[in-house]
Motif scaffolding. Structure first.
Motif, PDB file in Angstrom:
ATOM      1  N   LYS A   1      34.611  38.734  30.443  1.00 22.46           N
ATOM      2  CA  LYS A   1      34.550  38.025  31.922  1.00 22.46           C
ATOM      3  C   LYS A   1      33.068  37.689  32.181  1.00 22.46           C
ATOM      4  N   LYS A   2      32.222  38.169  31.382  1.00 23.17           N
ATOM      5  CA  LYS A   2      30.731  37.903  31.541  1.00 23.17           C
ATOM      6  C   LYS A   2      30.332  38.384  32.821  1.00 23.17           C
ATOM      7  N   MET A   3      30.658  39.496  33.092  1.00 22.64           N
ATOM      8  CA  MET A   3      30.225  40.333  34.044  1.00 22.64           C
ATOM      9  C   MET A   3      28.972  40.915  33.704  1.00 22.64           C
ATOM     10  N   LYS A   4      27.963  41.164  34.743  1.00 24.58           N
ATOM     11  CA  LYS A   4      26.705  41.848  34.567  1.00 24.58           C
ATOM     12  C   LYS A   4      26.570  43.228  34.809  1.00 24.58           C
ATOM     13  N   THR A   5      27.509  43.506  35.954  1.00 27.33           N
ATOM     14  CA  THR A   5      27.428  45.148  36.344  1.00 27.33           C
ATOM     15  C   THR A   5      28.950  45.584  36.804  1.00 27.33           C
ATOM     16  N   PRO A   6      29.137  46.811  36.297  1.00 23.87           N
ATOM     17  CA  PRO A   6      30.366  47.582  36.444  1.00 23.87           C
ATOM     18  C   PRO A   6      31.085  47.289  38.032  1.00 23.87           C
ATOM     19  N   ALA A   7      30.060  47.000  38.776  1.00 18.55           N
ATOM     20  CA  ALA A   7      30.567  46.795  40.483  1.00 18.55           C
ATOM     21  C   ALA A   7      31.321  45.468  40.353  1.00 18.55           C
ATOM     22  N   GLU A   8      31.165  44.472  39.413  1.00 15.26           N
ATOM     23  CA  GLU A   8      31.728  43.422  39.373  1.00 15.26           C
ATOM     24  C   GLU A   8      33.318  43.809  38.993  1.00 15.26           C
TER      25      GLU A   8
ATOM     26  N   VAL B   1      40.650  43.866  42.593  1.00 12.10           N
ATOM     27  CA  VAL B   1      41.113  43.586  43.580  1.00 12.10           C
ATOM     28  C   VAL B   1      41.828  42.374  43.477  1.00 12.10           C
ATOM     29  N   HIS B   2      41.317  41.306  42.578  1.00 17.32           N
ATOM     30  CA  HIS B   2      42.113  39.952  42.545  1.00 17.32           C
ATOM     31  C   HIS B   2      43.455  40.263  41.687  1.00 17.32           C
ATOM     32  N   ARG B   3      43.375  41.172  40.629  1.00 19.13           N
ATOM     33  CA  ARG B   3      44.439  41.527  40.044  1.00 19.13           C
ATOM     34  C   ARG B   3      45.549  41.900  41.005  1.00 19.13           C
ATOM     35  N   LEU B   4      45.131  42.901  42.049  1.00 19.35           N
ATOM     36  CA  LEU B   4      46.162  43.609  42.617  1.00 19.35           C
ATOM     37  C   LEU B   4      46.752  42.705  43.687  1.00 19.35           C
TER      38      LEU B   4
ATOM     39  N   CYS C   1      48.887  40.752  50.007  1.00 24.35           N
ATOM     40  CA  CYS C   1      48.336  42.032  50.220  1.00 24.35           C
ATOM     41  C   CYS C   1      47.315  42.147  51.255  1.00 24.35           C
ATOM     42  N   ALA C   2      47.117  43.379  51.639  1.00 20.70           N
ATOM     43  CA  ALA C   2      46.352  44.045  52.884  1.00 20.70           C
ATOM     44  C   ALA C   2      45.545  44.820  52.130  1.00 20.70           C
ATOM     45  N   ALA C   3      44.397  45.057  52.602  1.00 19.16           N
ATOM     46  CA  ALA C   3      43.201  45.813  51.886  1.00 19.16           C
ATOM     47  C   ALA C   3      42.180  46.292  53.031  1.00 19.16           C
ATOM     48  N   TRP C   4      41.554  47.429  52.513  1.00 17.62           N
ATOM     49  CA  TRP C   4      40.218  47.904  53.444  1.00 17.62           C
ATOM     50  C   TRP C   4      39.222  46.844  53.289  1.00 17.62           C
ATOM     51  N   ASN C   5      38.237  46.969  54.217  1.00 13.55           N
ATOM     52  CA  ASN C   5      37.134  45.944  54.162  1.00 13.55           C
ATOM     53  C   ASN C   5      36.353  45.714  52.924  1.00 13.55           C
ATOM     54  N   GLU C   6      36.364  46.616  52.001  1.00  9.88           N
ATOM     55  CA  GLU C   6      35.376  46.319  51.040  1.00  9.88           C
ATOM     56  C   GLU C   6      35.969  45.504  49.897  1.00  9.88           C
ATOM     57  N   ALA C   7      37.315  45.080  50.223  1.00  9.90           N
ATOM     58  CA  ALA C   7      37.939  44.057  49.304  1.00  9.90           C
ATOM     59  C   ALA C   7      37.239  42.771  49.635  1.00  9.90           C
ATOM     60  N   VAL C   8      36.558  42.520  50.735  1.00  8.51           N
ATOM     61  CA  VAL C   8      35.978  41.253  51.125  1.00  8.51           C
ATOM     62  C   VAL C   8      34.665  41.043  50.006  1.00  8.51           C
ATOM     63  N   GLN C   9      34.209  42.059  49.377  1.00  8.98           N
ATOM     64  CA  GLN C   9      33.007  41.758  48.552  1.00  8.98           C
ATOM     65  C   GLN C   9      33.521  41.202  47.324  1.00  8.98           C
ATOM     66  N   ALA C  10      34.962  41.252  47.015  1.00  2.00           N
ATOM     67  CA  ALA C  10      35.529  40.344  45.809  1.00  2.00           C
ATOM     68  C   ALA C  10      35.487  38.866  46.076  1.00  2.00           C
TER      69      ALA C  10
END
Length: 829
Positions: free
Chosen positions: A344-351, A357-360, A371-380
């Motif tokens: 997926k051409k990701m540079k860090t595990p954080a990605e 989240v998108h898969r969920l 879908c509903a999620a905690w605010n950390e999901a916005v980082q996606a």
């Protein structure tokens, strides 16, 4: 005393009849006269027939008989529940009470249901008691015209049942109580690292194994559950019954399966869902395997199966997928996760968090839900526009979610987390500050968001996390009420109609008695205590409640001595007082001397001078404590100045921490000095401040602490030798059999008792679950080994002066680390 208390509340209820409605209606006009409920009264409910029996059940509690069904004819006395076409918002209602008729009109059933809740608040308090001892032949309801509608469509409570389990009956009671306060959503936190609580038929081991923890289980003991099998779960039939029960009460249940973090239960039951290193699953039993492998495609197939079954159980349009506090440390070393990053051409595990989240989101959408999620999901980023974000960390994350275009539920922890302490001497978390009922009531979303972003706010929610619910019994009710009464008004009532003093009057002039009648073991407001010139005087916050007290530092209960008049003592630090009334009880409080109470204007700085001789009656350690309404006051300087002494306690400024005492050591030199306190209000609003002083019940003998365990640099071992009871020690690794903690006093200490506590202050976490404590008179030979209690503590009562105290650990605690605190040493009189 109890009968006089009941009479007091009856009189207050009569005096304020109809004026103590919570939440406050949009419009409530008092009219002349009363509607008399009698045997000939009829109920007419053609549009909402299921509410006929519901209303009759409540009337029967008061009268002992049921009312007949009315027809189209206008009887002399009739209660009519009708559908109102147009003109009313969703969940809005009209309630008109005249001497001859009660009329309820609503567009929807939710509005009609809430009209009944308002009507019940105008009835005698026995309307809430299924087992009422006496019945009234007739009863009167004051005449009113009420027009009402909610401010926010979403008014919720998050209930965690993973850390500590609540059975089906308890959940149903919880739903009934929130519904009576016009809260309409139960966000049900069903899974976490500590237990899986909902039956999934395709994966039965999630509950047959994952719903239990203890010796021999896949999940270790935690949160005070002790070394016994602990847990429970809801069958799918249980869930259907709970959902139906909630739906009748206009409560929507949103299930939460916390993913991909907080998933230790799932990875423990099905280890293949965890990350691999070097081609095999590798982990240590004591590690927190809390994150699912992002590179294992079979995990997403499994999650789709789970979500599909959830979708069939819960009618709500939402499924909450968590998305919070996701650790990426295992993803870094997992070949499958690293391969996915390359693909997926990701540079860090954080990605990978955003990818998960998108898969969920897609999986939830595939089963027909949003879908509903905690605010950390916005980082996606680029979330689906309908994904509902729960802003829990602070108000800033709520702004960020709204700015990203997402619908938001606001629940910032510093206002809405009802597992936080309400008082410095309460049990509770402290990381989000002190959250008492006024703090909850002060929450106003419009204070933090622009009008444009406020439009994206769907509502507000309180969070009841369950770490602390292992003790005392029914602590969830104590934590919940009356804070949920305040949250209900935040969510329902327009901000221009909200006023704390008015709310407090309504709450204390009748509604607390209603909470008790509902069966809620709520938190009563604590009494005001004063110690001055050797005399302890106690004044109840609410007139008529009972005050009970102890003289040995123990917490009073309803069998303790009854306070009737001021008490003379030279040992006020041994006294504790608690208020009881209407089924509720307060924090157990110590006697204090109030040095001053002040209001500071915005940006105002002022110096307060307090003559210590008026308050300090003996040498020794005294404790200074501040309370404040908001969080922006600062101690600019704190010093002692007198003829024989001058020294500074705080020199360069310090933010007030109402949960941490400041020390004042009294001796012959400073007992005649003045305490100089310079305070500044950094808030844009007026700040209310109080400074109290009390003698410490403990002594602080010089002590050194050693351990076989390595301690964290952030939570070092010296924290357990500073006698700051809000600080604690954390290790960097788990404990094991043979580990120890040793407290060695510089000199032998003669004391009545030593309170030994492991884990975090007031929180049953990171405790020693299998261990003992013992005293030594010479620092070498130790006496009887006393087992620690399930909460990781024990009180030692030595018969001779003590040179050392040792905690001996006999096994792991099921956590990644261990914690412990200062000793609390009670001097011998």
């Amino acid at each position: 005393m109890k009968s006089s208390l009941s009479l007091l509340f009856v009189l207050l209820g009569l005096f304020c009849h109809g004026q103590n409605l919570i939440p406050r209606p949009e419009r409530a006009d008092k009219r002349e006269g009363e509607f008399l409920v009698a045997k000939q009264t009829e109920i007419y409910s053609p549009a909402f027939p299921d509410l006929f029996d519901y209303l009759n059940d409540h009337i029967e509690r008061v009268c002992g008989y049921r009312l007949a069904a009315g027809g189209h004819r206008r009887s002399i006395q009739q209660i009519s529940i009708e559908k109102h076409e147009g003109g009313l918002s969703e969940e809005g209602y009209l309630l008109d009470i005249s001497p001859s008729r009660i009329t309820i009109r609503a567009n929807d059933r939710g509005g009609a249901f809430y009209a009944l809740q308002t009507l019940f608040q105008l009835m005698p308090v026995s309307v809430y008691r299924p087992d009422a001892a006496q019945h009234a032949e007739t009863f009167a309801i004051p005449c009113f015209h009420i027009e009402d509608a909610p401010r926010f469509a979403y008014r919720g409570v998050m209930l965690d049942v993973s850390r500590n389990f609540s059975d089906k009956a308890a959940v149903m009671r919880y739903i009934d109580w929130i519904a009576r306060h016009k809260l309409n959503t139960l966000h049900w936190h069903l899974t976490d690292d500590n237990g899986w609580r909902v039956e999934i038929k395709k994966y039965p081991e999630l509950t047959s194994r994952g719903a239990w923890r203890g010796p021999g289980e896949v999940l270790p003991p935690s949160y005070g559950s002790g070394n016994e099998r602990y847990g429970g779960f809801y069958t799918q039939q249980d869930v259907r019954e709970i959902v139906d029960y909630a739906a009748f009460r206009n409560v929507e249940i949103i299930p939460e399966i916390d993913l991909p973090g907080h998933s230790q239960t799932l990875t423990s039951v099905y280890p293949e869902t965890f990350c691999r290193t070097s081609g095999s699953v590798t982990y240590k039993p004591e590690e927190m395997r809390e994150t699912l492998c992002a590179g294992r495609e079979e995990n997403f197939e499994m999650l789709r199966d789970i979500l599909q079954e959830l979708a069939g159980l819960f009618p709500s349009k939402y499924i909450h997928i968590g998305g919070d506090e996701v650790s990426v440390r295992y993803w870094r070393n997992c070949p499958r996760c690293r391969a996915l990053m390359t693909e997926k051409k990701m540079k860090t595990p954080a990605e990978l968090r955003g990818y998960f989240v998108h898969r969920l989101e897609d999986l939830v959408h595939s089963v027909g839900k949003t879908c509903a999620a905690w605010n950390e999901a916005v980082q996606a980023r680029n979330l689906r526009p309908a994904t509902l974000i729960y802003g829990w960390e602070n108000v800033d994350v709520c702004r960020q979610a709204a700015a990203a275009g997402q619908p938001v539920v606001m629940m910032p922890a510093s206002y809405c987390y009802i597992d936080m302490k309400q008082h410095p001497w309460d049990r509770g978390h402290t990381w989000a500050g002190r959250v008492d009922v006024r703090r909850v009531y002060d929450f106003e979303p419009a204070d933090f968001l622009s009008a444009e972003r406020l439009e994206r706010v769907r509502g507000v929610e309180a969070a009841q996390w369950a770490e602390l619910l292992n003790e005392p019994e029914r602590f969830a009710e104590y934590q919940g009420y009356p804070r949920l009464c305040a949250l209900a008004e935040v969510g329902w009532t327009q901000p221009g109609q909200r006023d704390w003093n008015d709310f407090y009057r309504r709450l204390t002039s009748g509604h607390l008695e209603r909470l008790g009648a509902m069966g809620i073991r709520f938190r009563m407001f604590p009494p005001q205590t004063e110690y001055r010139s050797g005399v302890v005087t106690v004044t109840p916050e609410i007139a008529g409640v009972e005050i009970r007290y102890t003289t040995d530092l123990s917490e009073p209960d309803e069998s303790s001595a009854l306070y009737t008049e001021p008490l003379r003592t030279d040992r006020p630090e041994r006294y504790r007082f608690r208020a009881f009334g209407c089924g509720g009880y307060s924090t157990a409080v110590f006697p204090v001397a109030e040095l001053f109470r002040a209001e500071l204007a915005p940006a105002e700085q002022r110096v307060f001078r307090v003559p210590l001789k008026d308050y300090v009656t003996r040498d020794g350690l005294w404790l200074l404590s501040f309370t404040q309404r908001r969080d922006n006051a600062m101690i600019v300087r704190l010093e002692v100045s007198g003829p024989d002494t001058a020294y500074t306690i705080i020199r360069n400024g310090q933010k007030i921490n109402p949960l941490r005492d400041l020390r004042l050591y009294a001796d012959s030199a400073n007992r005649t000095a003045d305490l100089l306190v310079t305070l500044k209000n950094n808030s844009s609003k007026r700040e209310e401040l109080t400074l109290n002083l009390r003698p410490s019940p403990y002594i602080e003998p010089a002590v050194s602490v050693t351990s076989s365990l390595t301690c964290s640099g952030k939570f070092p071992i010296r924290n357990s030798a500073d006698y700051q009871f809000s600080s604690y020690v954390r290790t960097v690794s788990p404990c094991k059999a043979g580990d120890y903690i040793l407290f060695a006093f510089d000199e032998p200490v003669d004391c009545e008792e030593i309170d030994v506590r492991t884990g975090l202050p007031d929180v049953t976490r990171y405790i020693v679950t299998d261990g003992t404590a013992a005293c030594s008179a010479d620092g070498k030979t130790f006496g009887e080994e006393i087992p620690l209690k399930p909460d990781g503590s024990v009180v030692l009562r030595p018969s001779a002066p003590v040179r050392s105290v040792r905690i001996s650990i006999r096994g792991g605690n099921g956590e990644t680390i261990l914690g412990w605190q200062d000793l609390r040493v009670v001097p011998r009189l």
